[in-house]
Design a protein around this motif. Structure first.
Motif, short mmCIF file in Angstrom:
data_model
loop_
_atom_site.label_atom_id
_atom_site.label_comp_id
_atom_site.label_asym_id
_atom_site.label_seq_id
_atom_site.Cartn_x
_atom_site.Cartn_y
_atom_site.Cartn_z
N PRO A 75 55.24 -14.75 -21.90
CA PRO A 75 54.73 -15.99 -22.25
C PRO A 75 54.91 -16.98 -21.63
CG PRO A 75 56.80 -14.91 -23.10
CD PRO A 75 56.78 -15.07 -22.26
N GLN A 76 53.92 -17.98 -22.40
CA GLN A 76 53.47 -19.78 -21.20
C GLN A 76 54.97 -19.98 -21.04
OE1 GLN A 76 49.48 -20.41 -23.59
NE2 GLN A 76 51.11 -21.87 -24.30
N GLY A 77 56.07 -20.30 -21.71
CA GLY A 77 57.12 -20.88 -21.43
C GLY A 77 57.97 -19.86 -20.40
N SER A 78 56.95 -18.98 -20.00
CA SER A 78 57.87 -18.33 -18.54
C SER A 78 58.02 -19.52 -17.65
CB SER A 78 57.77 -16.98 -18.85
OG SER A 78 56.25 -16.73 -18.32
N TYR A 79 56.62 -20.04 -17.54
CA TYR A 79 56.55 -21.03 -15.81
C TYR A 79 57.20 -22.19 -16.11
CZ TYR A 79 54.68 -23.15 -12.19
OH TYR A 79 53.67 -23.60 -11.17
N HIS A 80 58.40 -22.44 -15.65
CA HIS A 80 58.94 -23.55 -15.84
C HIS A 80 59.21 -24.58 -14.91
CE1 HIS A 80 61.67 -21.62 -18.60
NE2 HIS A 80 61.75 -20.40 -18.39
N TYR A 81 57.72 -25.31 -14.85
CA TYR A 81 57.22 -26.01 -14.64
C TYR A 81 58.13 -27.92 -13.81
CZ TYR A 81 56.02 -28.98 -18.93
OH TYR A 81 55.97 -30.04 -19.68
N GLY A 82 58.59 -28.01 -15.47
CA GLY A 82 59.51 -29.18 -15.26
C GLY A 82 61.07 -28.90 -14.06
N LYS A 83 61.25 -27.71 -13.26
CA LYS A 83 62.31 -27.71 -12.53
C LYS A 83 61.57 -27.20 -11.61
CE LYS A 83 65.00 -25.04 -16.73
NZ LYS A 83 65.73 -24.08 -16.87
N ILE A 84 60.39 -28.00 -10.87
CA ILE A 84 59.54 -27.56 -10.00
C ILE A 84 60.24 -28.68 -8.98
CG2 ILE A 84 57.91 -26.91 -8.24
CD1 ILE A 84 56.67 -25.33 -10.86
N ASN A 85 59.82 -29.25 -7.66
CA ASN A 85 60.40 -30.54 -7.47
C ASN A 85 58.47 -30.93 -6.98
OD1 ASN A 85 63.38 -29.98 -7.33
ND2 ASN A 85 63.28 -29.07 -5.08
N ILE A 86 58.43 -32.18 -6.45
CA ILE A 86 57.52 -33.01 -6.53
C ILE A 86 57.58 -32.77 -4.92
CG2 ILE A 86 55.73 -35.08 -6.86
CD1 ILE A 86 57.22 -35.06 -9.86
N THR A 87 56.07 -32.27 -4.24
CA THR A 87 56.46 -32.52 -2.64
C THR A 87 55.29 -33.99 -2.22
OG1 THR A 87 54.36 -30.67 -2.30
CG2 THR A 87 56.89 -30.20 -2.61
N ARG A 88 54.68 -34.53 -3.88
CA ARG A 88 53.84 -35.15 -3.25
C ARG A 88 53.31 -36.29 -4.52
NH1 ARG A 88 47.73 -34.26 -0.34
NH2 ARG A 88 47.05 -36.90 -0.10
N THR A 89 53.16 -37.20 -4.73
CA THR A 89 52.87 -38.02 -5.70
C THR A 89 51.32 -39.39 -4.79
OG1 THR A 89 54.61 -38.61 -6.26
CG2 THR A 89 53.46 -39.75 -6.89
N ILE A 90 50.51 -38.83 -5.87
CA ILE A 90 49.23 -40.02 -5.61
C ILE A 90 48.85 -40.57 -6.77
CG2 ILE A 90 46.90 -39.41 -4.59
CD1 ILE A 90 47.49 -36.42 -4.06
N LYS A 91 49.11 -41.57 -6.65
CA LYS A 91 48.63 -42.47 -7.39
C LYS A 91 47.13 -42.93 -7.12
CE LYS A 91 50.86 -46.12 -8.20
NZ LYS A 91 51.87 -47.31 -8.22
N VAL A 139 52.57 -31.07 -6.51
CA VAL A 139 51.72 -32.58 -6.55
C VAL A 139 51.90 -33.47 -7.16
CG1 VAL A 139 50.54 -32.06 -4.29
CG2 VAL A 139 48.84 -31.97 -6.81
N GLU A 140 52.04 -34.34 -8.14
CA GLU A 140 52.32 -35.08 -8.63
C GLU A 140 51.10 -36.23 -8.48
OE1 GLU A 140 55.31 -38.53 -10.95
OE2 GLU A 140 54.98 -38.50 -9.18
N ILE A 141 50.10 -36.50 -9.76
CA ILE A 141 49.36 -37.38 -9.68
C ILE A 141 48.88 -38.60 -11.05
CG2 ILE A 141 46.30 -37.38 -9.74
CD1 ILE A 141 46.49 -35.07 -8.69
N ILE A 142 49.14 -39.74 -10.47
CA ILE A 142 48.97 -40.50 -11.32
C ILE A 142 47.89 -41.54 -11.40
CG2 ILE A 142 50.29 -43.02 -12.12
CD1 ILE A 142 52.10 -40.70 -11.57
#
Length: 552
Positions: free
Chosen positions: A340-356, A427-430
């Motif tokens: 199932p798609q929901g078996s990937y828990h992206y919300g529990k992964i630590n962000i290593t880089r934020t790019i604005k 990564v997190e991109i804003i």
């Protein structure tokens, strides 16, 4: 004879290695007269068609497309949303491959690995996208993978979007001279722009009463968000950019530039004609087009009373934001894989880089430019990926002109824009849009989780508003005026990948960059070698190929 040999070789290789099935296509790209808005102009046809041929395939199929360029200009085709796992060589951007020169051909070979859904291809060279050369890619689930809805009676491909009556060469000259191409002239639906009451109009599609149909719809325009709706019918959203969604029902849906989705429509009304309506969003002077959807054995014409569009002012943006928030990942459905798609828990992964990232508009030496964090991308005469692969990058361009924070000043840098990224980082991109017009961004090579869109300015405290459970995994995100959007992804696909504005005027004039994601292992496990048939040009044209990657 050579083409037959290549096809036979690929087929025998597939059998010997028990590969996934191959699909072969021969495309002749030519000019031809088209008139999407009723004004004849030079269009780009594929096998004489506009829109071009559909690629109808199944997850994990190998796609082989032999493209003959019979235009008078170089050509590259990209496959927007196809992730090209380990294979940015086939991505079809000016920084990853040499163009197909006039009078020559090139064979694309890629796999739709672990993907399902609705996508489209189009040319990335010059302003060719303004003239056609585009078509639908529809990827079905493998037979053993359950799909969260019954098989539809049929599938219909709808490519709609804004259109200009000026030819692509004229539009390019306008941009090259430093000016904007301005507002479009109208909206086309599969190459036509119908009007209410047209007595000679032929139906776009025909439905049988009582049956359910899948409409795959893409906004292939240059700059305008579109709302679409079907007179008298509701739209059940089932797929968005390769993800199965929670199956909410809508009267109309906003579709921003570069975005694709699938809706189910049940023919449950009186048998007659109905209008499919597409209208512009967030423009001071709007425009619309219609196409006829006919019931088999229906006798009556469509009603001239069209379903009302959503509001188009500040309230309209709020309406659109709320609709975006209602799009949710179907956690229990399988996509390309059995899990199932929901078996990937992206919300529990630590962000290593934020790019604005902040988009901006400049006038540089009297000419219009667009930029990301003060850097306006320009193409190098040699594809950047080739310069990197052949060891010429450091002497040819400078990495990391775009910083992780927007600059405070108003200085503009014009040049090739490549950002180094660490393989497998999360990564997190804003995206911050400080302008008064909506933006749409696309990322090649990946899907990402669009976790938030909000008005105002982003701060770290805004993370508490993220959807960390069931945000849709997709490859585009839109940003409303004076708003921000946040996405998250794992950079697990080695290669060079384009992050661009899908508003083509902006991309052409610099609002894009490339992520260089290199695997330190330099192994075939992570990235394919350059194809033997890859065309070399520019600074690497006569160079010997580097030592190939090893491993499996």
């Amino acid at each position: 004879m050579g083409k037959i040999f290549v096809a036979l070789f690929l087929c025998l290789s597939a059998v010997a290695m028990a590969e996934d099935p191959y699909l072969f296509f021969d495309w002749k790209v030519t000019y031809g007269t088209i008139a999407p808005l009723g004004v004849p102009q030079q269009g780009i046809l594929i096998n004489g068609q506009f829109p071009g041929p559909k690629i109808n395939c199944t997850s994990n199929n190998n796609i082989v497309v032999n493209v003959f360029n019979q235009l008078d200009e170089p050509l590259i085709l990209t496959w927007a949303g196809i992730q090209q796992r380990k294979n940015s060589w086939q991505d079809g951007t000016p920084a990853t491959m040499c163009p197909i020169l006039p009078g020559t051909n090139y064979t694309y070979h890629f796999q739709v690995k672990d993907q399902i859904g609705s996508y489209f291809y189009f040319p990335t060279t010059a302003l060719h996208r303004a003239a056609g050369g585009m078509g639908m890619i529809q990827i079905h689930s493998r037979e053993l993978i359950p799909v969260p809805f019954d098989n539809p009676a049929d599938e219909f491909a709808v490519l709609l979007g804004d259109w200009y009556n000026k030819g692509h060469k004229t539009l390019k000259k306008i941009l090259d001279s430093g000016h904007s191409i301005g507002r479009p002239d109208g909206i086309q639906i599969n190459g036509k722009s119908g009007k209410v009451g047209d007595k000679d109009a032929q139906p776009l599609f025909t439905m049988e009463a009582g049956k359910t149909y899948r409409y795959r719809v893409c906004n292939v325009g240059l700059r305008t968000s579109v709302n679409f709706r079907l007179q008298g019918h509701t739209l059940k959203l089932v797929e968005l950019e390769g993800s199965h969604t929670v199956q909410n029902v809508y009267d109309s849906i906003d579709l921003h530039v570069g975005q694709c989705l699938s809706v189910l429509v049940t023919a449950n009304q009186a048998p007659k004609d109905y209008y499919l309506v597409a209208s512009s969003r967030f423009l001071k002077q709007g425009f619309s087009a219609v196409a006829i959807i006919r019931y088999a054995n229906g006798k009556a014409p469509a009603s001239p009373e069209l379903p009302a569009p959503p509001p188009d002012n500040t309230a309209g943006i709020a309406w659109s934001v709320n609709q975006f928030r209602s799009f949710r990942w179907n956690l229990t459905a399988s996509a390309a894989r059995p899990n199932p798609q929901g078996s990937y828990h992206y919300g529990k992964i630590n962000i290593t880089r934020t790019i604005k990232i902040a988009n901006s508009r400049y006038v540089n030496n009297g000419k219009l430019r667009f930029a990301i964090n003060g850097v306006s991308h320009s193409e190098h005469e040699t594809p950047l990926k080739l310069l990197e692969y052949f060891g010429l990058a450091d002497s040819s361009f400078q990495y990391d002109l775009v910083k992780d924070e927007p600059p405070q000043g108003k200085n503009l840098i014009v040049g090739p824009s490549v950002v180094n990224a660490t393989f497998r980082n999360f990564v997190e991109i804003i995206f911050e849009n400080r302008e008064k017009t909506i933006q749409t961004y696309h990322l090649d090579g990946y899907s990402f989780f669009a976790v938030a869109i909000e008005p105002g300015t982003w701060t770290p405290e805004k993370r508490k508003n993220y959807n960390l459970l069931d945000a849709v995994s997709r490859h585009t995100v839109h940003v409303y005026p004076n708003s921000w959007a946040a996405i998250m992804t794992t950079l697990d696909n080695a290669g060079m990948w384009n992050l661009r504005s899908d508003m083509w005027e902006r991309a052409y004039l610099g609002q894009q960059l490339y992520f260089s994601v290199l695997s330190p292992a330099r192994s075939l496990r992570d990235e394919y070698n350059i194809p033997e048939t890859q065309v070399l040009c520019g600074a690497v044209a006569d160079m010997p190929k580097p030592t190939p990657y090893a491993g499996t």
